[in-house]
Motif scaffolding. Structure first.
Motif, PDB file in Angstrom:
ATOM      1  N   LYS A   1      45.979  73.120  55.610  1.00  0.00           N
ATOM      2  CA  LYS A   1      45.990  71.653  55.737  1.00  0.00           C
ATOM      3  C   LYS A   1      47.196  71.157  56.524  1.00  0.00           C
TER       4      LYS A   1
ATOM      5  N   LYS B   1      36.484  57.006  56.352  1.00  0.00           N
ATOM      6  CA  LYS B   1      35.091  57.254  56.020  1.00  0.00           C
ATOM      7  C   LYS B   1      34.227  57.327  57.274  1.00  0.00           C
TER       8      LYS B   1
ATOM      9  N   LYS C   1      35.860  62.678  59.441  1.00  0.00           N
ATOM     10  CA  LYS C   1      35.339  64.032  59.588  1.00  0.00           C
ATOM     11  C   LYS C   1      35.239  64.439  61.065  1.00  0.00           C
TER      12      LYS C   1
ATOM     13  N   ASP D   1      32.718  74.129  54.924  1.00  0.00           N
ATOM     14  CA  ASP D   1      32.983  72.990  54.041  1.00  0.00           C
ATOM     15  C   ASP D   1      34.138  72.187  54.625  1.00  0.00           C
ATOM     16  N   TRP D   2      33.791  71.130  55.355  1.00  0.00           N
ATOM     17  CA  TRP D   2      34.824  70.335  56.017  1.00  0.00           C
ATOM     18  C   TRP D   2      35.601  69.454  55.034  1.00  0.00           C
ATOM     19  N   ASP D   3      35.195  69.460  53.780  1.00  0.00           N
ATOM     20  CA  ASP D   3      35.974  68.743  52.751  1.00  0.00           C
ATOM     21  C   ASP D   3      37.049  69.626  52.145  1.00  0.00           C
TER      22      ASP D   3
ATOM     23  N   GLU E   1      40.473  72.064  52.159  1.00  0.00           N
ATOM     24  CA  GLU E   1      41.793  71.814  52.748  1.00  0.00           C
ATOM     25  C   GLU E   1      42.192  72.894  53.745  1.00  0.00           C
TER      26      GLU E   1
END
Length: 442
Positions: A21, A56, A60, A99-101, A103
């Motif tokens: 991150k 939001k 992304k 998984d782009w969510d 870290e």
């Protein structure tokens, strides 16, 4: 960020790039702050959009973009620092479930590595280096061609063996109606020649097209037909004679010499022959050098043994071009290009090991000489340095042209290297015999 490499074998490796991150968060945050300043979202004044809404809507996409940039920069830097000699480009291993969510992210790339090998220029068997000479027969034939070119046409009453005959070929069915000037030596066999001997203006000679000329290209020109049209063509054509002339050869005198080489450039037949020989043999050097380059290239490719990461390169070729191709097409493409790839690697090693270099000064000088030669063809024999430099600068501003000249100079330097170090056997022969030996008796 952490980068590790696992060598699968001597020609294949996998590089893993771990991105944390802290590697990307500051940059992503900065970009989103800049977006907030300029975002135009209904219901909010510019610069006052809530940060949560900006994240939001854009978060992304910005994250994906920055991680990809970071990944490419890190990979390129790693390959440079580790001095890895890779073939093609790194191939990312497919990841459909990123998984782009998360870290942190991990990416893996397949690498095709260049093989280790040695190049031996000194072959056991000799390679022929041709020295092509202009023999007396060639020189005499060239002189006769010059005399014909500058000679004059004299009308004749009837066709003789050495006449120039003008007339029209005709065939209504094939819509042939073409006027040409011909000489009898172009025809195949003596039967056709006999049909013309003694004929006069206005006479019509009927001929069969099958086997009419020694060379099919002459038949194409004579009938003004395409290549496909003359294949197995077997028809009758008429030839109506409109002119019969004999070409008187020009005298080999000072007037002709001056026309050919400028005033005083050549003053005798002996000097003319020497000049023709010199000019012809300069052109022959290029053909002999190209033959030598081809033969040594073939020798090096056939005798320098090493393996290639064929499976990797085949896979890479699927996406390397403008259009993606399937595995079968890629395999076919690899098979076509393998020999060329092998020589590129061999050539690269020879260039490195022998310190073969081309400087910008070399390229500029070559461009100047090339331009000077072209200008001389149009009678501009003494251009100024300023003029040459200006034209050369314009030519070299074209990157493709500069690259072409650089590659040409590299090829010349490699040829000089081959002549110095390869096991060569010089063979002197006439141009006619060179063509027979190298290309077959045509």
């Amino acid at each position: 960020m952490n980068i590790t490499r696992e060598n699968v074998d001597a020609l294949n490796a996998v590089v893993k790039v771990d991105i944390a991150k802290e590697d990307y968060s500051d940059k992503v945050e900065k970009i989103l702050i800049d977006y907030r300043k300029t975002a135009n979202i209904p219901g909010f004044r510019k610069g006052h959009v809530p940060m949560g809404m900006v994240k939001k809507q854009y978060g992304k996409a910005v994250l994906v973009d920055e991680v990809n940039k970071l990944l490419q920069d890190a990979l390129n830097k790693y390959l440079t620092e580790e001095k890895l000699d890779v073939l093609g480009q790194p191939l990312p291993k497919p990841q459909d479930d990123i998984d782009w969510d998360a870290e942190g992210f991990s990416f893996e790339f397949e690498l095709g590595l260049a093989p280790e090998f040695e190049v031996e220029l000194k072959s056991k068997d000799t390679i022929t280096q041709y020295n092509i000479i202009a023999d007396d027969k060639m020189i005499d034939e060239q002189i006769e061609r010059i005399q014909k070119q500058y000679g004059k046409l004299v009308p004749q009453d009837a066709v003789e063996k050495d006449s120039e005959i003008t007339g029209a070929y005709k065939n209504e069915e094939k819509e042939i109606d073409n006027t040409v000037t011909l000489t009898l030596d172009k025809f195949k066999g003596e039967a056709t020649e006999k049909q013309f001997i003694g004929a006069k203006v206005g006479d019509v000679v009927v001929l069969k097209t099958k086997g009419l000329y020694e060379d099919n290209h002459d038949l194409m020109h004579a009938l003004k037909l395409g290549h496909d049209d003359i294949q197995d063509l077997d028809i009758e054509v008429s030839f109506t004679i409109t002119e019969v002339n004999k070409r008187e050869l020009a005298d080999l005198d000072q007037e002709l010499f001056d026309k050919l080489f400028g005033e005083g450039g050549v003053t005798s037949v002996t000097e003319l022959k020497a000049k023709i020989k010199e000019d012809a043999e300069k052109q022959f050097v290029q053909q002999a050098d190209q033959k030598l380059l081809n033969d040594i290239t073939e020798y090096l490719v056939e005798n320098t043994k090493f393996d290639l990461p064929a499976e990797f390169l085949t896979k890479w070729m699927q996406t390397a071009g403008e259009k993606e191709i399937d595995a079968e097409q890629a395999k076919e493409e690899y098979n076509k290009s393998e020999k060329s790839l092998r020589y590129q690697l061999i050539e690269g090693k020879l260039i490195t090991e022998n310190n073969v270099q081309v400087t910008m000064d070399d390229i500029k000088e070559h461009a100047r000489e090339m331009i000077k030669a072209q200008m001389a063809q149009f009678g501009q024999l003494n251009p100024s340095d300023e003029e040459l430099d200006g034209i050369a600068a314009r030519v070299l501003s074209n990157q493709d042209e500069a690259r072409r000249i650089s590659e040409q100079l590299i090829s010349q330097k490699l040829l000089a290297l081959y002549k110095e170090k390869a096991n060569l056997k010089v063979k002197e022969l006439s141009y006619e015999n060179f063509v027979k030996e190298v290309y077959g008796d045509k």
